[in-house]
Design a protein around this motif. Structure first.
Motif, PDB file in Angstrom:
ATOM      1  N   ILE A 193      -0.300   1.922  -0.591  1.00  0.00           N
ATOM      2  CA  ILE A 193      -0.585   1.567  -1.985  1.00  0.00           C
ATOM      3  C   ILE A 193       0.508   2.127  -2.892  1.00  0.00           C
ATOM      4  N   ILE A 194       1.093   1.247  -3.712  1.00  0.00           N
ATOM      5  CA  ILE A 194       2.079   1.714  -4.696  1.00  0.00           C
ATOM      6  C   ILE A 194       1.584   1.511  -6.132  1.00  0.00           C
ATOM      7  N   GLU A 195       0.629   0.603  -6.330  1.00  0.00           N
ATOM      8  CA  GLU A 195      -0.025   0.403  -7.627  1.00  0.00           C
ATOM      9  C   GLU A 195      -1.518   0.265  -7.346  1.00  0.00           C
ATOM     10  N   PRO A 196      -2.327   1.328  -7.613  1.00  0.00           N
ATOM     11  CA  PRO A 196      -3.738   1.278  -7.229  1.00  0.00           C
ATOM     12  C   PRO A 196      -4.579   0.260  -7.998  1.00  0.00           C
ATOM     13  N   GLU A 197      -4.322   0.075  -9.287  1.00  0.00           N
ATOM     14  CA  GLU A 197      -5.088  -0.903 -10.061  1.00  0.00           C
ATOM     15  C   GLU A 197      -4.250  -1.381 -11.238  1.00  0.00           C
ATOM     16  N   VAL A 198      -4.051  -2.678 -11.291  1.00  0.00           N
ATOM     17  CA  VAL A 198      -3.273  -3.284 -12.372  1.00  0.00           C
ATOM     18  C   VAL A 198      -4.113  -4.392 -12.983  1.00  0.00           C
ATOM     19  N   VAL A 199      -4.270  -4.375 -14.307  1.00  0.00           N
ATOM     20  CA  VAL A 199      -4.940  -5.464 -15.014  1.00  0.00           C
ATOM     21  C   VAL A 199      -3.866  -6.451 -15.439  1.00  0.00           C
ATOM     22  N   LEU A 200      -4.018  -7.705 -15.033  1.00  0.00           N
ATOM     23  CA  LEU A 200      -3.017  -8.725 -15.349  1.00  0.00           C
ATOM     24  C   LEU A 200      -3.163  -9.180 -16.793  1.00  0.00           C
ATOM     25  N   ASP A 201      -2.041  -9.161 -17.519  1.00  0.00           N
ATOM     26  CA  ASP A 201      -2.006  -9.581 -18.918  1.00  0.00           C
ATOM     27  C   ASP A 201      -1.282 -10.912 -19.024  1.00  0.00           C
ATOM     28  N   GLY A 202      -1.081 -11.339 -20.264  1.00  0.00           N
ATOM     29  CA  GLY A 202      -0.341 -12.568 -20.512  1.00  0.00           C
ATOM     30  C   GLY A 202       1.165 -12.360 -20.491  1.00  0.00           C
ATOM     31  N   ALA A 203       1.613 -11.098 -20.494  1.00  0.00           N
ATOM     32  CA  ALA A 203       3.041 -10.792 -20.468  1.00  0.00           C
ATOM     33  C   ALA A 203       3.400 -10.184 -19.112  1.00  0.00           C
ATOM     34  N   PHE A 204       4.630 -10.417 -18.693  1.00  0.00           N
ATOM     35  CA  PHE A 204       5.073  -9.881 -17.413  1.00  0.00           C
ATOM     36  C   PHE A 204       5.148  -8.362 -17.452  1.00  0.00           C
ATOM     37  N   LYS A 205       4.690  -7.746 -16.380  1.00  0.00           N
ATOM     38  CA  LYS A 205       4.918  -6.323 -16.153  1.00  0.00           C
ATOM     39  C   LYS A 205       5.140  -6.150 -14.664  1.00  0.00           C
ATOM     40  N   GLY A 206       5.689  -5.017 -14.278  1.00  0.00           N
ATOM     41  CA  GLY A 206       5.974  -4.850 -12.868  1.00  0.00           C
ATOM     42  C   GLY A 206       6.614  -3.521 -12.575  1.00  0.00           C
ATOM     43  N   PHE A 207       7.360  -3.477 -11.485  1.00  0.00           N
ATOM     44  CA  PHE A 207       7.941  -2.228 -11.016  1.00  0.00           C
ATOM     45  C   PHE A 207       9.151  -2.545 -10.157  1.00  0.00           C
ATOM     46  N   LYS A 208       9.903  -1.504  -9.844  1.00  0.00           N
ATOM     47  CA  LYS A 208      11.086  -1.630  -8.993  1.00  0.00           C
ATOM     48  C   LYS A 208      10.812  -0.864  -7.708  1.00  0.00           C
ATOM     49  N   ILE A 209      11.220  -1.429  -6.572  1.00  0.00           N
ATOM     50  CA  ILE A 209      11.029  -0.754  -5.288  1.00  0.00           C
ATOM     51  C   ILE A 209      12.377  -0.619  -4.592  1.00  0.00           C
ATOM     52  N   ALA A 210      12.499   0.435  -3.799  1.00  0.00           N
ATOM     53  CA  ALA A 210      13.669   0.615  -2.944  1.00  0.00           C
ATOM     54  C   ALA A 210      13.358  -0.063  -1.613  1.00  0.00           C
ATOM     55  N   LEU A 211      14.228  -0.950  -1.197  1.00  0.00           N
ATOM     56  CA  LEU A 211      14.000  -1.688   0.053  1.00  0.00           C
ATOM     57  C   LEU A 211      14.517  -0.888   1.238  1.00  0.00           C
ATOM     58  N   VAL A 212      13.734  -0.892   2.308  1.00  0.00           N
ATOM     59  CA  VAL A 212      14.161  -0.253   3.551  1.00  0.00           C
ATOM     60  C   VAL A 212      14.817  -1.316   4.423  1.00  0.00           C
ATOM     61  N   ASP A 213      15.652  -0.890   5.356  1.00  0.00           N
ATOM     62  CA  ASP A 213      16.277  -1.843   6.264  1.00  0.00           C
ATOM     63  C   ASP A 213      15.198  -2.551   7.078  1.00  0.00           C
TER      64      ASP A 213
END
Length: 198
Positions: free
Chosen positions: A126-146
Motif C-alpha cells: 500500500i502506498i496510498e491507503p485512502e484517496v477520495v477522488l475529486d473533479g481535479a487531478f491529483k496523484g503521486f510520483k513513484i520510483a520504478l524498480v528494474d
C-alpha cells in the motif's frame, strides 16, 4: 391659518429663486475640447504553448498474461457471476515498457464527483491507503524498480453512483504520457496497470 399659508407661499418662492436654471432654454452647454481620441490597442496575449504529451500507443502484452495476474485470490477478489453487471470484476489496464527512473500517476473521478474512494498499491504494498477522488487531478510520483512495477487501484466504495469510476494518467520522468485511460470497477475489485522498467 392665514399665517401658515403665507409662510408656505414665501418658502416656495424663496426655494424657487435659488434653484438652478440649467433646464431653461437660455442654458448652453460648454462644448467639448476637440481632442484627438487615440484608439486603445489591447496588449497581445501570448498563450503558453501547452501541447499534450504523446501517448505511447503500443502496450506490451507479450510478456504479461492478464488472466494470470488475477488468479491469486489473496490479492484479488474473485469475479462475480452477476449477469448484466460488467463492473464486478478486476480490470487490466495494460502493460507498458519504459526507460524512466520515476513515474507520475494522476487520477480523478471520471463521472460526476460522487465520493468514490480508492486504495493504491505498488507491487502489492500500500502506498496510498485512502484517496477520495475529486473533479481535479491529483496523484503521486513513484520510483520504478528494474523489471515489473505493478500498480493496483482498489475500489473502496462505489460512491453514490455505481461503479467506482476514475480517469488516470501515467507519465514518465520526462513528462511523456505512458498511458491514459479509465477504470470502472466495483467495491473490492482492482484496476491494474504494469510498467516494465528496462
Amino acid at each position: 391659518m392665514k399665517k401658515i399659508v403665507l409662510f408656505v407661499i414665501i418658502l416656495v418662492m424663496s426655494l424657487n429663486g435659488y434653484s438652478q436654471d440649467e433646464f431653461k432654454s437660455k442654458f448652453k452647454a460648454i462644448p467639448a475640447k476637440n481632442s484627438k481620441i487615440k484608439k486603445v490597442i489591447p496588449p497581445k496575449v501570448i498563450a503558453p504553448k501547452v501541447t499534450p504529451p504523446d501517448v505511447v500507443k503500443a502496450a506490451v502484452d507479450d510478456f504479461i498474461n492478464p488472466e494470470a495476474i488475477f488468479l491469486n485470490s489473496n490479492l484479488y477478489k474473485k469475479e462475480s457471476n452477476s449477469s448484466g453487471i460488467f463492473y464486478r470484476r478486476n480490470q487490466f489496464l495494460g502493460s507498458f515498457k519504459t526507460k524512466s527512473f520515476t513515474s507520475t500517476i494522476r487520477y480523478k473521478d471520471a463521472a460526476y464527483v460522487d465520493g468514490d474512494k480508492i486504495r493504491v498499491y505498488l507491487n502489492d504494498k500500500i502506498i496510498e491507503p485512502e484517496v477520495v477522488l475529486d473533479g481535479a487531478f491529483k496523484g503521486f510520483k513513484i520510483a520504478l524498480v528494474d523489471g515489473v512495477n505493478k500498480i493496483d487501484f482498489e475500489a473502496l466504495n462505489e460512491g453514490f453512483a455505481s461503479p467506482n469510476t476514475a480517469e488516470f494518467q501515467v507519465y514518465d520522468d520526462k513528462g511523456i504520457a505512458i498511458s491514459a485511460s479509465q477504470w470502472n470497477v466495483g467495491t473490492g475489485y482492482k484496476a491494474t496497470i504494469i510498467l516494465v522498467k528496462e
